[in-house]
Design a protein around this motif. Structure first.
Motif, PDB file in Angstrom:
ATOM      1  N   MET A  96      -5.331  -1.263   9.491  1.00 18.37           N
ATOM      2  CA  MET A  96      -4.778  -2.146   8.469  1.00 18.37           C
ATOM      3  C   MET A  96      -5.709  -2.223   7.265  1.00 18.37           C
ATOM      4  N   SER A  97      -5.102  -2.298   6.080  1.00 15.58           N
ATOM      5  CA  SER A  97      -5.895  -2.467   4.862  1.00 15.58           C
ATOM      6  C   SER A  97      -6.407  -3.903   4.787  1.00 15.58           C
ATOM      7  N   ALA A  98      -7.274  -4.153   3.819  1.00 17.90           N
ATOM      8  CA  ALA A  98      -7.804  -5.505   3.644  1.00 17.90           C
ATOM      9  C   ALA A  98      -6.678  -6.491   3.345  1.00 17.90           C
ATOM     10  N   TYR A  99      -5.715  -6.059   2.519  1.00 17.61           N
ATOM     11  CA  TYR A  99      -4.586  -6.943   2.205  1.00 17.61           C
ATOM     12  C   TYR A  99      -3.775  -7.240   3.464  1.00 17.61           C
ATOM     13  N   GLN A 100      -3.480  -6.206   4.242  1.00 14.56           N
ATOM     14  CA  GLN A 100      -2.680  -6.385   5.450  1.00 14.56           C
ATOM     15  C   GLN A 100      -3.402  -7.265   6.463  1.00 14.56           C
ATOM     16  N   ASN A 101      -4.696  -7.054   6.602  1.00 16.92           N
ATOM     17  CA  ASN A 101      -5.491  -7.884   7.504  1.00 16.92           C
ATOM     18  C   ASN A 101      -5.432  -9.348   7.082  1.00 16.92           C
ATOM     19  N   SER A 102      -5.582  -9.577   5.791  1.00 15.88           N
ATOM     20  CA  SER A 102      -5.556 -10.948   5.280  1.00 15.88           C
ATOM     21  C   SER A 102      -4.201 -11.603   5.505  1.00 15.88           C
ATOM     22  N   ALA A 103      -3.115 -10.832   5.276  1.00 16.94           N
ATOM     23  CA  ALA A 103      -1.768 -11.383   5.439  1.00 16.94           C
ATOM     24  C   ALA A 103      -1.506 -11.774   6.890  1.00 16.94           C
ATOM     25  N   ARG A 142       3.308  -0.200  14.178  1.00 20.76           N
ATOM     26  CA  ARG A 142       4.004   0.702  13.255  1.00 20.76           C
ATOM     27  C   ARG A 142       4.286   0.045  11.907  1.00 20.76           C
ATOM     28  N   ILE A 143       4.665  -1.234  11.930  1.00 24.92           N
ATOM     29  CA  ILE A 143       5.049  -1.859  10.663  1.00 24.92           C
ATOM     30  C   ILE A 143       3.890  -2.582   9.985  1.00 24.92           C
ATOM     31  N   LEU A 144       2.804  -2.814  10.710  1.00 25.67           N
ATOM     32  CA  LEU A 144       1.677  -3.507  10.086  1.00 25.67           C
ATOM     33  C   LEU A 144       1.117  -2.702   8.923  1.00 25.67           C
ATOM     34  N   SER A 145       1.162  -1.378   9.053  1.00 21.65           N
ATOM     35  CA  SER A 145       0.644  -0.517   7.982  1.00 21.65           C
ATOM     36  C   SER A 145       1.567  -0.483   6.769  1.00 21.65           C
ATOM     37  N   GLN A 146       2.779  -1.074   6.890  1.00 19.52           N
ATOM     38  CA  GLN A 146       3.723  -1.102   5.769  1.00 19.52           C
ATOM     39  C   GLN A 146       3.700  -2.435   5.022  1.00 19.52           C
ATOM     40  N   LEU A 147       2.977  -3.403   5.555  1.00 21.34           N
ATOM     41  CA  LEU A 147       2.934  -4.717   4.912  1.00 21.34           C
ATOM     42  C   LEU A 147       2.377  -4.593   3.496  1.00 21.34           C
ATOM     43  N   GLY A 148       3.052  -5.232   2.556  1.00 18.22           N
ATOM     44  CA  GLY A 148       2.627  -5.174   1.165  1.00 18.22           C
ATOM     45  C   GLY A 148       3.278  -4.068   0.375  1.00 18.22           C
ATOM     46  N   ASP A 149       3.975  -3.137   1.063  1.00 17.47           N
ATOM     47  CA  ASP A 149       4.686  -2.077   0.344  1.00 17.47           C
ATOM     48  C   ASP A 149       5.870  -2.666  -0.412  1.00 17.47           C
ATOM     49  N   ASN A 150       6.308  -1.950  -1.434  1.00 17.76           N
ATOM     50  CA  ASN A 150       7.458  -2.419  -2.206  1.00 17.76           C
ATOM     51  C   ASN A 150       8.720  -2.441  -1.354  1.00 17.76           C
ATOM     52  N   LYS A 151       8.833  -1.486  -0.427  1.00 17.87           N
ATOM     53  CA  LYS A 151       9.960  -1.482   0.508  1.00 17.87           C
ATOM     54  C   LYS A 151       9.553  -2.325   1.710  1.00 17.87           C
ATOM     55  N   VAL A 152      10.179  -3.472   1.840  1.00 15.38           N
ATOM     56  CA  VAL A 152       9.754  -4.461   2.837  1.00 15.38           C
ATOM     57  C   VAL A 152      10.133  -3.991   4.242  1.00 15.38           C
ATOM     58  N   PRO A 153       9.184  -3.953   5.197  1.00 12.08           N
ATOM     59  CA  PRO A 153       9.524  -3.573   6.576  1.00 12.08           C
ATOM     60  C   PRO A 153      10.458  -4.594   7.208  1.00 12.08           C
ATOM     61  N   LYS A 154      11.296  -4.109   8.139  1.00 18.31           N
ATOM     62  CA  LYS A 154      12.349  -4.952   8.698  1.00 18.31           C
ATOM     63  C   LYS A 154      12.280  -4.998  10.220  1.00 18.31           C
TER      64      LYS A 154
END
Length: 410
Positions: A96-103, A142-154
């Motif tokens: 996870m990125s720093a942003y994803q970790n924080s979220a 799988r979806i944690l790495s997509q957090l913060g992307d413009n296309k929101v994981p579902k």
């Protein structure tokens, strides 16, 4: 953490984060069914399959091996503070990125802190925390790495969620996922006090009733596969589709005569009508009215075929020109027989013909008791008639031309 926002329409679920009215995610439960809901769930299912997680039935609790591995890597320490959770996630889910970790850490802390305020003791908070960590690792990485992307994981959850599953879904919602709960019988969210966490909104549309017994994600997958099979039968997708009768005013022959450009302006449609007229308004004048009707159609340069007798069945020669094979299923038959539809002068028109042929025969196949052999015979007749009249109806055809087929006494 992202804000929990409300939709204005079902299409909002499929908008990118940057296109939403405010930067937030959707968290909804569906407790009822309608055709609109069915189509929405089908579309949402496909979106979750591509960039998300689909849960059918409960999320399995961490087993002995899961817990032993967690203990080996992380130990069993627990502290209810954001620094501890952030550091633990960095070690447990290092991709996870720093942003994803924080979220995620902020969302976990909020839920656990709310639980503590509601009276849960430290041991209960620790158990919830370890369960969350295992679920995130084994089910949702799988979806944690997509957090913060413009296309929101579902996330699509089917069934009655447990108390801790709902808490985890609240964590994932706060971290940046869109979530839909499909609840066929019981509303699982009633077990959580409003003060303990963010609860899903209830999705309501007009005409909703209880879910039919057959409805499930398994049934939906079969429907999606069936749709894909039909798309393959169409081959090249037509650039336009029919808008039949939606524009008419119920004036019979006058609707036929209406100028093509006055019927509608959406470029994705051609505007036609399919009308049966029983009887006449005036027995003395109707022959003259029919004559005038025919003359007006000719003067408008529309191509016309008029059948003023029982529609002649295909001749032996016409039937022999239809290439056929031995078929085991309706779709196999359609794949074979649709190859007889050829209109090299206009590939777009050919694709419209193929789609129409496939749709008509598929609808016929739904009749109770119809055999594949009888269905095949009907399909062959239809192809023969199409070959017989297509030259008269479609010579030099182009959008938005509409020819006329008039069957007297049918």
């Amino acid at each position: 953490m992202l804000e929990h926002i409300k939709i204005q329409s079902l299409d909002d679920f499929f908008t990118d984060l940057s296109e939403r009215s405010s930067k937030g995610v959707f968290f909804y439960k569906i407790n009822g069914y309608s055709e609109q809901i069915c189509q929405f769930v089908k579309k949402y299912y496909n979106a979750a399959r591509i960039s998300g997680v689909i849960i059918e039935g409960r999320i399995p609790n961490p087993d002995k091996d899961n817990l032993e591995y967690y203990n080996e890597i992380m130990g069993m320490d627990f502290q209810l503070n954001i620094e501890f959770i952030t550091a633990s996630l960095r070690k447990w889910l290092p991709r996870m990125s720093a942003y994803q970790n924080s979220a995620v850490s902020s969302a976990i802390y909020k839920i656990l802190n709310d639980l503590g305020k509601s009276g849960k003791n430290e041991n209960m908070l620790k158990n919830a925390y370890i369960k969350f960590m295992c679920w995130l690792y084994y089910k949702f990485e799988r979806i944690l790495s997509q957090l913060g992307d413009n296309k929101v994981p579902k996330i699509l959850y089917e069934g009655t969620a447990s108390y801790y599953e709902l808490l985890l879904l609240s964590v994932l919602s706060g971290a940046g996922c869109d979530i839909v709960l499909l609840q066929y019988k019981n509303d699982s969210t009633s077990q959580i006090p409003d003060t303990s966490t963010v609860l899903p909104d209830e999705l309501k549309v007009s005409g909703m009733a209880g879910f039919p017994e057959y409805f499930s994600l398994k049934w939906l997958r079969d429907e999606i596969q069936n749709d894909m099979d039909i798309e393959r039968l169409y081959g090249r997708k037509p650039s336009v589709v029919n808008c039949t009768n939606a524009w008419i005013e119920g004036k019979g022959l006058d609707d036929f005569k209406k100028e093509i450009h006055a019927r509608g302006s959406d470029p994705q449609f051609f505007y036609n009508c399919y009308v049966r007229i029983n009887g006449v308004e005036d027995k003395l004048s109707y022959m003259n009215e029919l004559y005038q009707f025919q003359m007006e159609l000719k003067n408008s340069h529309r191509r016309i075929v008029i059948i003023d007798a029982p529609l002649p069945g295909p001749s032996t020669d016409e039937i022999s020109q239809i290439k056929r094979g031995n078929y085991k299923t309706c779709k196999q038959m359609l794949a074979g027989l649709s190859g007889n539809i050829k209109y090299t002068a206009n590939a777009g028109l050919q694709s419209i013909m193929v789609k129409s042929f496939v749709d008509v025969i598929l609808e016929e196949s739904k009749q109770e008791g119809i055999t594949l052999n009888r269905l095949s015979n009907r399909a062959v007749y239809l192809l023969c008639w199409l070959k017989r009249y297509q030259g008269q109806l479609f010579a030099n055809w182009k959008i938005p031309d509409i020819s006329c087929f008039i069957y007297m006494g049918g």
